[in-house]
Design an enzyme around this catalytic site. Sequence first.
Site, short mmCIF file in Angstrom:
data_model
loop_
_atom_site.label_atom_id
_atom_site.label_comp_id
_atom_site.label_asym_id
_atom_site.label_seq_id
_atom_site.Cartn_x
_atom_site.Cartn_y
_atom_site.Cartn_z
N ARG A 29 -16.00 3.70 13.43
CA ARG A 29 -16.89 4.52 12.58
C ARG A 29 -16.44 5.97 12.62
NH1 ARG A 29 -21.12 2.54 10.55
NH2 ARG A 29 -21.64 0.39 11.02
N HIS A 76 -3.41 6.50 2.94
CA HIS A 76 -2.58 6.90 1.81
C HIS A 76 -3.24 6.71 0.46
CE1 HIS A 76 0.51 7.27 4.64
NE2 HIS A 76 1.51 7.22 3.80
N CYS A 90 -1.21 12.33 4.28
CA CYS A 90 0.09 12.08 4.92
C CYS A 90 1.04 13.27 4.83
CB CYS A 90 0.71 10.81 4.36
SG CYS A 90 2.10 10.27 5.38
N1 GLN Z 1 7.81 11.88 4.97
C1 GLN Z 1 6.70 11.82 5.87
C2 GLN Z 1 6.85 10.78 6.96
O1 GLN Z 1 7.54 9.81 6.78
C3 GLN Z 1 5.43 11.59 5.05
C4 GLN Z 1 5.42 10.23 4.39
C5 GLN Z 1 4.26 10.01 3.47
O2 GLN Z 1 3.68 10.92 2.89
N2 GLN Z 1 3.92 8.78 3.28
O3 GLN Z 1 6.23 10.91 8.01
#
Ligand code: GLN
Length: 268
Positions: A146, A207, A102
């Site tokens: 997949r 995540h 992320c």
């Molecule tokens: N701050 C970034 C966003 O909101 C990344 C968020 C995160 O790492 N969960 O897109």
Amino acid sequence: MTSLPTTRPTVSAVRIVSLYPDLLGTYGDGGNALVLSRRLEWRGIAVEHITVDAGEPVPDSADLYLVGGGEDGPQVQATRELEQSQGLHRAVDNGAVVLAICAGMQILGHRFPDANGTSRTGLGLLDCETLRVDRPRAVGELLTTRAQLATPEGIIELGPLTGFENHAGRTIPGSRSQTLASIEVGEGNGDGTEGVVTGKVVGTYLHGPALARNPLLADALLGWIVGASAITPLDDADIESLRTERIQAARDHELAPRRSWRDILRRS
Ligand code: GLN
């Protein structure tokens, strides 16, 4: 005739670096280091795990770097420090593997938005750019079709990827990158795809300890380091039942009638 070794010599441990968990570790990202370490140890491969906090030097000789998720402000600080250090850049040039989650994926791209929505220059190690869009934050289960990693040695099958996401930015993969899969449930990159891969740098919106739910992705990253033949089978029965449960939960949730927070509070 002597054949070339397909795995690294057992004398040297695989070196894994968790980068800036004090800035980018909001979602339990440390779990990925644990999963990678255990999967190596279970195969009899030594591992050395190094944590690098903000302000500390970034080693450039490790095998695998983990960059986690985080808030907008710490993202900017992490980018500044990594840009100054150039340790991660040198490591990638030397063929190191990177898993960026992320915020980590966003800062490794060419551009990403800060807390004010101003576009900042990223590290340019992943061929993608992230924008703030006029859409709600993407929060919830993430499930893909997949997934595959196309490598010069062939296609690595990863199965459906399962996890959760929580991000405002949406990411546009560039022409020098591949994506991991298409989206079945959730948002991912925001264009119906999930993940960005440039060389051995892998970014994903799955995540936190994403590798706990996606062992084939963990093994693909490790295979790049120790060689595919060293990735011997492990008993992943428990993980498979967790995956089945979470994949079903994501599908059920997607099909359930949407309830507003007002509804939920009224009924509780
Ligand atoms: N701050 C970034 C966003 O909101 C990344 C968020 C995160 O790492 N969960 O897109």
